[in-house]
Structures are given as C-alpha cells and as structure tokens.
Design a protein around this motif. Structure first.
Motif, mmCIF file in Angstrom:
data_model
loop_
_atom_site.group_PDB
_atom_site.id
_atom_site.type_symbol
_atom_site.label_atom_id
_atom_site.label_comp_id
_atom_site.label_asym_id
_atom_site.label_seq_id
_atom_site.Cartn_x
_atom_site.Cartn_y
_atom_site.Cartn_z
ATOM 1 N N THR A 149 0.822 -1.215 0.000
ATOM 2 C CA THR A 149 0.000 0.000 0.000
ATOM 3 C C THR A 149 0.853 1.260 0.000
ATOM 4 O OG1 THR A 149 -1.673 -1.239 1.245
ATOM 5 C CG2 THR A 149 -1.929 1.146 1.159
ATOM 6 N N GLN A 150 2.027 1.197 0.649
ATOM 7 C CA GLN A 150 2.886 2.378 0.682
ATOM 8 C C GLN A 150 3.798 2.474 -0.536
ATOM 9 O OE1 GLN A 150 4.974 2.358 4.471
ATOM 10 N NE2 GLN A 150 3.350 3.584 5.413
ATOM 11 N N HIS A 151 3.770 1.467 -1.386
ATOM 12 C CA HIS A 151 4.671 1.550 -2.537
ATOM 13 C C HIS A 151 4.154 2.601 -3.528
ATOM 14 C CE1 HIS A 151 7.242 0.537 -5.912
ATOM 15 N NE2 HIS A 151 7.992 -0.130 -5.056
ATOM 16 N N PRO A 152 5.043 3.454 -4.026
ATOM 17 C CA PRO A 152 4.610 4.515 -4.949
ATOM 18 C C PRO A 152 3.848 4.001 -6.161
ATOM 19 C CG PRO A 152 6.847 4.927 -4.207
ATOM 20 C CD PRO A 152 6.476 3.561 -3.688
ATOM 21 N N VAL A 153 4.208 2.818 -6.664
ATOM 22 C CA VAL A 153 3.503 2.305 -7.843
ATOM 23 C C VAL A 153 2.035 2.033 -7.519
ATOM 24 C CG1 VAL A 153 3.300 0.289 -9.358
ATOM 25 C CG2 VAL A 153 5.521 1.386 -9.038
ATOM 26 N N MET A 154 1.750 1.439 -6.370
ATOM 27 C CA MET A 154 0.356 1.183 -5.980
ATOM 28 C C MET A 154 -0.376 2.502 -5.723
ATOM 29 S SD MET A 154 -2.065 -0.998 -5.524
ATOM 30 C CE MET A 154 -1.451 -2.675 -5.251
ATOM 31 N N LEU A 155 0.306 3.438 -5.075
ATOM 32 C CA LEU A 155 -0.327 4.738 -4.797
ATOM 33 C C LEU A 155 -0.690 5.455 -6.093
ATOM 34 C CD1 LEU A 155 1.995 5.899 -1.882
ATOM 35 C CD2 LEU A 155 -0.389 5.172 -1.684
ATOM 36 N N MET A 156 0.158 5.308 -7.120
ATOM 37 C CA MET A 156 -0.126 5.955 -8.404
ATOM 38 C C MET A 156 -1.170 5.170 -9.197
ATOM 39 S SD MET A 156 3.754 7.118 -9.431
ATOM 40 C CE MET A 156 3.314 8.239 -10.759
ATOM 41 N N TYR A 157 -1.078 3.842 -9.130
ATOM 42 C CA TYR A 157 -2.026 3.016 -9.897
ATOM 43 C C TYR A 157 -3.467 3.262 -9.458
ATOM 44 C CZ TYR A 157 -4.489 -1.249 -11.372
ATOM 45 O OH TYR A 157 -5.400 -2.133 -11.897
ATOM 46 N N LEU A 158 -3.662 3.410 -8.142
ATOM 47 C CA LEU A 158 -5.024 3.587 -7.633
ATOM 48 C C LEU A 158 -5.276 5.010 -7.118
ATOM 49 C CD1 LEU A 158 -5.576 0.081 -5.990
ATOM 50 C CD2 LEU A 158 -6.546 0.968 -8.117
ATOM 51 N N ASP A 159 -4.488 5.947 -7.644
ATOM 52 C CA ASP A 159 -4.791 7.392 -7.530
ATOM 53 C C ASP A 159 -4.681 7.985 -6.127
ATOM 54 O OD1 ASP A 159 -5.570 7.472 -10.311
ATOM 55 O OD2 ASP A 159 -7.438 6.497 -9.716
ATOM 56 N N ASN A 160 -4.012 7.307 -5.201
ATOM 57 C CA ASN A 160 -4.015 7.864 -3.845
ATOM 58 C C ASN A 160 -3.157 9.112 -3.710
ATOM 59 O OD1 ASN A 160 -5.270 6.841 -1.192
ATOM 60 N ND2 ASN A 160 -3.273 7.650 -0.559
ATOM 61 N N GLN A 161 -2.209 9.313 -4.641
ATOM 62 C CA GLN A 161 -1.367 10.511 -4.526
ATOM 63 C C GLN A 161 -2.180 11.781 -4.742
ATOM 64 O OE1 GLN A 161 -1.522 8.777 -7.240
ATOM 65 N NE2 GLN A 161 -0.641 9.753 -9.039
ATOM 66 N N PHE A 162 -3.411 11.610 -5.285
ATOM 67 C CA PHE A 162 -4.283 12.776 -5.491
ATOM 68 C C PHE A 162 -5.417 12.813 -4.466
ATOM 69 C CE2 PHE A 162 -2.881 11.887 -9.992
ATOM 70 C CZ PHE A 162 -1.948 12.902 -10.009
ATOM 71 N N SER A 163 -5.302 12.035 -3.405
ATOM 72 C CA SER A 163 -6.364 12.005 -2.401
ATOM 73 C C SER A 163 -6.024 12.937 -1.244
ATOM 74 C CB SER A 163 -6.556 10.561 -1.885
ATOM 75 O OG SER A 163 -7.623 10.526 -0.960
ATOM 76 N N PHE A 164 -6.847 13.950 -1.067
ATOM 77 C CA PHE A 164 -6.607 14.922 -0.003
ATOM 78 C C PHE A 164 -7.809 14.955 0.936
ATOM 79 C CE2 PHE A 164 -3.914 16.268 -3.445
ATOM 80 C CZ PHE A 164 -2.752 16.690 -2.821
ATOM 81 N N GLY A 165 -7.516 15.081 2.212
ATOM 82 C CA GLY A 165 -8.592 15.220 3.181
ATOM 83 C C GLY A 165 -9.386 16.497 2.894
ATOM 84 N N PRO A 166 -10.716 16.421 2.842
ATOM 85 C CA PRO A 166 -11.519 17.628 2.541
ATOM 86 C C PRO A 166 -11.275 18.768 3.519
ATOM 87 C CG PRO A 166 -12.855 15.627 2.430
ATOM 88 C CD PRO A 166 -11.532 15.219 3.004
ATOM 89 N N ASN A 167 -10.916 18.415 4.746
ATOM 90 C CA ASN A 167 -10.696 19.455 5.765
ATOM 91 C C ASN A 167 -9.217 19.708 6.043
ATOM 92 O OD1 ASN A 167 -13.557 19.859 6.442
ATOM 93 N ND2 ASN A 167 -13.427 17.730 7.152
ATOM 94 N N SER A 168 -8.346 19.121 5.235
ATOM 95 C CA SER A 168 -6.908 19.375 5.389
ATOM 96 C C SER A 168 -6.554 20.723 4.765
ATOM 97 C CB SER A 168 -6.110 18.259 4.710
ATOM 98 O OG SER A 168 -6.276 18.327 3.291
ATOM 99 N N PRO A 169 -5.411 21.299 5.135
ATOM 100 C CA PRO A 169 -5.018 22.581 4.509
ATOM 101 C C PRO A 169 -4.944 22.480 2.991
ATOM 102 C CG PRO A 169 -3.685 22.138 6.463
ATOM 103 C CD PRO A 169 -4.507 20.901 6.226
#
Length: 444
Positions: A149-169
C-alpha cells in the motif's frame, strides 16, 4: 524413480520439472517444497534491474515536459525497461531451482495487482514486485499489505497521490478531494473480500486514514526522495476516523498503518486469503475443508505467511488430484521452457509469447488480477493459439529421445494413449508438440 507425488510438487506448487527434477524430488516431495519456504533472496536474473524511485521520478519529469516527448518516452525508454523486467522475471522462473518460491511471488503479485495500462507506472512495474512483494512473501500478511500500500507504484495506480482530506489545509486550497479508489480495492480485493462485511462508510474511513500518502515529485526535493513514498501532513484529513467500528486518533502516517494491520488480521481477511490460496493451488472450487484449514492457520498465527505456506503443502486434497487445475498461459510458457531445459532466451521471445497467449505480466484486465479459473482460459480460440505456439517450441531445444523426455517431465501421469502417440510421431519436433498439447501437460 519419479512418482506422482513428485509430479504434484513440481507442477502444482512449482512451474513444472526440468529433465531430472522428478527423480531428484521423488524421495521427499514435501521436504523439497518446505526447503523453499525460507529466504527471499533476489534471483541473479533480477539483480541488475533498477529501483523504482528514480524510474518514477524520470517518468514524472517527462510528464511535465512536452506531450510528444512524454509519449515518445513511454513508448520507448519506459517500455524497454518493462520488457527487460518481464523477460528477466520470466527467465528467473524458468531457470529457478526454487520454483515454488517463484510461483508464490507471482501469486501475491497477482493478488496485489497493478497494471501498466496506467502509463505513469510502466517503467517501475517490475520494481514494485521486487521491492514490495518478493521480500515479504514469508513474513506476515500485515507487513506485506503495508509494504504494497505504501509503494509509490500502488499509490499511483489507484490514484491515492491525489487524495486529499476535505478538511486538510491542502484540501481546502486545491480542487483535489478525497479519492477512495485505493481504500475500496484494499477492502474488496486485498483483504476482507466483497462479502467481508464492510460498508461505504468504512471505505471512506480508510480513504481518510490514507490521505497524505503520496509520491515525492522531482520539484519537491525538500519532502523526500523524488519518486519515493512521502507522507504529506498538509493533505491528511485531520481528526479521528472510524473503520469497522474502531476509532483511530490522528497520528499521521501511523494511523493509516495501524488501520491496515487491523484489517490484515480481520477474520474476513483470513477467510478471503485462504480461499484465494486454495483456489490457486488446490482446485477451481476447493473443498470447504481445505479453505478452513488455511483460514485457521491464518487466524492462529496472526497472518504468518510462512506458516500459511507450510500448511498449504500439507493439504491432503492437493496431493490427491494431480490434474485438477488448467495451466494459465504464464504457467504454460514457463513450464514448457523448463521442460526443454532452456537456460537462456531473448527477452523479446519471452515477451512475444506472453503477449500472444494473452497474459503479459502487469496488464491484468482489472485490479482483481488474472483469473485462476479454467473456464476463463480454456476457450477454443485460446486453445488454438496455445497449440500453434507449442508446435513451434520443438525447434527451440532439440530432444534426443522424445519418449524418454516425455517420461522425464510428465511420466508419473502420462497416459498410455499419449505415450503411444508420441512414440509413433513422424519427427522429434512433432513428438515434442504432441507432449505439450496433451491433457497431461496442459493441466497441473
């Protein structure tokens, strides 16, 4: 003398025997398998391949440049890296003296599928398997899940690098919001299973726990090594989160890791993983007893994959039905080249075969990975393509005596009909093709 048990060990658990293997394994088939459940040393074929971070960083740099140059890079340099990875990965399985270990790597890699249909990960797909899967196949399922889950390839494959908390800065300042792709696949495909008892609120809860998990970009040198995993606190959803009725307090990257470890040890995960293992190694429709046996070991050991693998070896059903599974194209290619004692083959020939038979690594049709079921591979068109490819194989490595050779690779399950047909073949090439086309060789 080769035995049916030796054939099961070599073909069901491994990738089929090389000439001489069945006699060598016959004295202790289970012991031969158990000896492979120890280390995760990188095969020599894979040792000169590059790490993922610089490959992903280069892809990111190219993506930020001119569109045409980026397309040229993807079709050229990135595709060449993928080709080397696939060729060396396959050759490692063909030459391996520990083929059970190689099959386990491929099994877990398929369980945690990534696909180069997402072009940003083409160059690093093979590195993902080497870095996240291979070192963890005899550790705990929790460690494997966190590493994947922490591997960059998985994070990019399933779009998590673009996931931001709605209430985060970052979430309040940018157009990006919460992306639950990774969280949904973790629960549905990697751990609990579609019937695992989770809800949409759990998907959202896990997605929030994983906000801020991303990949460092070349322009963000202060935040980490370009192309490597990075935790961006400014994108992490603040406050407590709930997953499967448990509340996680805000603790940065650790709260996400804690949630993954809890999900990894969940009873539904034990059932789901046990079912997938039994389906892959035992039968398309494994017995309830075989699944329950693996499930119990998973629960009793907290998801110890070494213990689970050893338990798999001891399932009686696995040894009682030697031809219950149909070989996938990946199985067929590796096992036929092992049978011919091939020690070197150009990457392009391997790539061509995997593409022709429609199971090119890292291109599964969905995040669910490649099917393990006979019905999905035994179509008339697919069978014709197999046979045509196998007919051409007889010229790769000459076989001095086809009957003796057939005895050495499928002898314990060889039918009288196949033995007679091979003996009456008009040429050695035809005899080899007949063995490869036989039901005994096509199944495992």
């Amino acid at each position: 003398m080769a035995t049916e048990q030796a054939y099961v060990a070599a073909t069901r658990f491994g990738y089929g025997p090389r000439p001489g293997d069945l006699v060598m394994i016959a004295s202790d088939p289970k012991g031969w398998l158990r000896d492979q459940v120890e280390n995760t040393d990188l095969p020599t074929e894979l040792r000169n391949l590059g790490p993922s971070a610089p490959l992903l960083a280069e892809t990111q740099r190219q993506q930020q440049g001119a569109p045409q140059a980026y397309v040229k890079y993807l079709k050229g340099e990135a595709r060449d890296v993928l080709g080397r990875e696939v060729g060396r990965r396959t050759m490692a399985a063909i030459r391996s003296g520990t083929p059970f270990r190689e099959r386990l790597v491929h099994f877990w890699s398929n369980h945690f599928t990534i696909s180069v249909k997402r072009p940003q990960i083409i160059a690093a797909a093979g590195a993902f398997e080497r870095e996240a899967i291979r070192p963890n196949i005899f550790g705990t399922f929790a460690d494997l899940l966190v590493a994947v889950t922490q591997h960059p390839v998985m994070l990019m494959y399933l779009d998590n690098q673009f996931s931001f908390g709605p209430n985060s800065p970052a979430g309040r300042q940018r157009d990006f919001g919460l992306n639950d792709n990774l969280a949904r696949e973790i629960l549905e495909l990697h751990t609990l299973g579609v019937d695992g008892g989770y809800t949409q609120d759990d998907v959202i809860g896990l997605a929030k726990l994983l906000t801020g998990w991303g990949v460092a970009r070349p322009q963000d040198r202060s935040s980490g090594t370009p192309g490597a995993f990075v935790f961006r606190a400014v994108g992490h959803e603040p406050g407590t989160k709930t997953l499967l009725t448990k509340t996680y307090r805000q603790n940065g990257v650790r709260s996400g890791e804690e949630a993954l470890r809890d999900v990894a040890r969940h009873p539904a995960t034990a059932r789901f993983v046990a079912t997938k293992l039994a389906t892959h190694f035992v039968a398309d429709e494994p017995s309830a007893a075989s699944i329950s046996r693996l499930e119990k070991v998973f629960k009793d050991t907290g998801g110890d994959l070494r213990a689970l693998t050893l338990a798999l070896i001891d399932i009686p059903e696995t040894w009682d039905a030697p031809l219950s599974k149909f070989k996938t194209p990946n199985d067929l290619i590796i096992s036929s080249l092992r049978a011919l004692n091939v020690n070197e083959l150009a990457d392009q020939r391997i790539i061509g075969a995997l593409g022709l038979l429609n199971q090119f690594p890292f291109t599964a049709p969905s995040p669910a990975g490649w099917s393990d079921k006979t019905a999905d591979w035994m179509t008339p068109e697919a069978l014709m393509t197999r046979i045509e490819w196998l007919r051409a194989l007889g010229n790769v490595s000459p076989v001095p005596n086809p009957v003796d050779w057939a005895e050495s690779i499928v002898g314990p399950v060889l039918s009288d009909e196949t033995r007679t047909t091979v003996a009456q073949a008009q040429s050695r090439t035809e005899a080899v093709a007949l063995v490869f086309s036989s039901p005994e060789f096509q199944r495992k």
